[in-house]
Design an enzyme around this catalytic site. Structure first.
Site, mmCIF file in Angstrom:
data_model
loop_
_atom_site.group_PDB
_atom_site.id
_atom_site.type_symbol
_atom_site.label_atom_id
_atom_site.label_comp_id
_atom_site.label_asym_id
_atom_site.label_seq_id
_atom_site.Cartn_x
_atom_site.Cartn_y
_atom_site.Cartn_z
ATOM 1 N N ASP A 179 -8.901 -17.482 -10.488
ATOM 2 C CA ASP A 179 -8.417 -16.694 -11.610
ATOM 3 C C ASP A 179 -7.207 -15.917 -11.070
ATOM 4 O O ASP A 179 -7.247 -15.397 -9.958
ATOM 5 C CB ASP A 179 -9.538 -15.742 -12.050
ATOM 6 C CG ASP A 179 -9.148 -14.815 -13.182
ATOM 7 O OD1 ASP A 179 -8.007 -14.303 -13.196
ATOM 8 O OD2 ASP A 179 -10.003 -14.561 -14.042
ATOM 9 N N PRO A 180 -6.111 -15.827 -11.808
ATOM 10 C CA PRO A 180 -4.926 -15.123 -11.300
ATOM 11 C C PRO A 180 -5.194 -13.684 -10.867
ATOM 12 O O PRO A 180 -4.480 -13.147 -10.041
ATOM 13 C CB PRO A 180 -3.956 -15.144 -12.480
ATOM 14 C CG PRO A 180 -4.381 -16.276 -13.316
ATOM 15 C CD PRO A 180 -5.872 -16.396 -13.136
#
Length: 139
Positions: free
Chosen positions: A21-22
């Site tokens: 996930d960023p």
């Protein structure tokens, strides 16, 4: 121009063994050249995670993601000793069925779950199936 350029072949293969996930932190395993074929063997086995907890509130993203909003606040004045926290943590060890969070890099219908989550879809909306995981130790 180089012969490879004419044939549109890359100079060297590069691959990765997963997606984060960023907003997550961690290690993304990468392979270069013939190492791309070996990526899967590095991803098997147990993993270790470091986490931090904050008591007293719940957010729409179920973590400290700055894009989330606080949806509930509760008193935690009754938690007066670390021993209490350690006792509760032990209830989460062993083999369990875990529903992956909507804010994860898993894919559903070709889209990453965290993208769908940031569009407002919930885990219930997406009907994410549980996965068996084993938690060996929490401390």
């Amino acid at each position: 121009p180089d012969v490879r350029t004419k044939k549109r072949r890359p100079w060297m293969k590069v691959g990765h063994g997963g997606t984060l996930d960023p907003l997550a932190t961690g290690v993304l395993v990468c392979g270069v050249g013939s190492g791309t074929k070996s990526l899967q063997k590095y991803l098997v086995g147990s993993k270790a995670y470091r986490a931090e907890i904050t008591l007293g509130y719940q957010t729409t993203t179920l973590d400290d993601d700055p894009t989330g909003s606080v949806v509930d606040r509760q008193s935690f004045a009754h938690v007066t000793e670390m021993r209490t926290i350690h006792e509760v943590l032990q209830q989460f060890t062993g083999t369990i069925q875990q529903i992956p969070p909507v804010f994860s890099a898993l894919k559903r219908d070709g889209k990453k779950l965290y993208e769908l989550g940031r569009q407002g879809q919930t885990a219930e909306d997406l009907n994410i199936p549980p996965r068996e995981v084993t938690i060996y130790n929490l401390k």
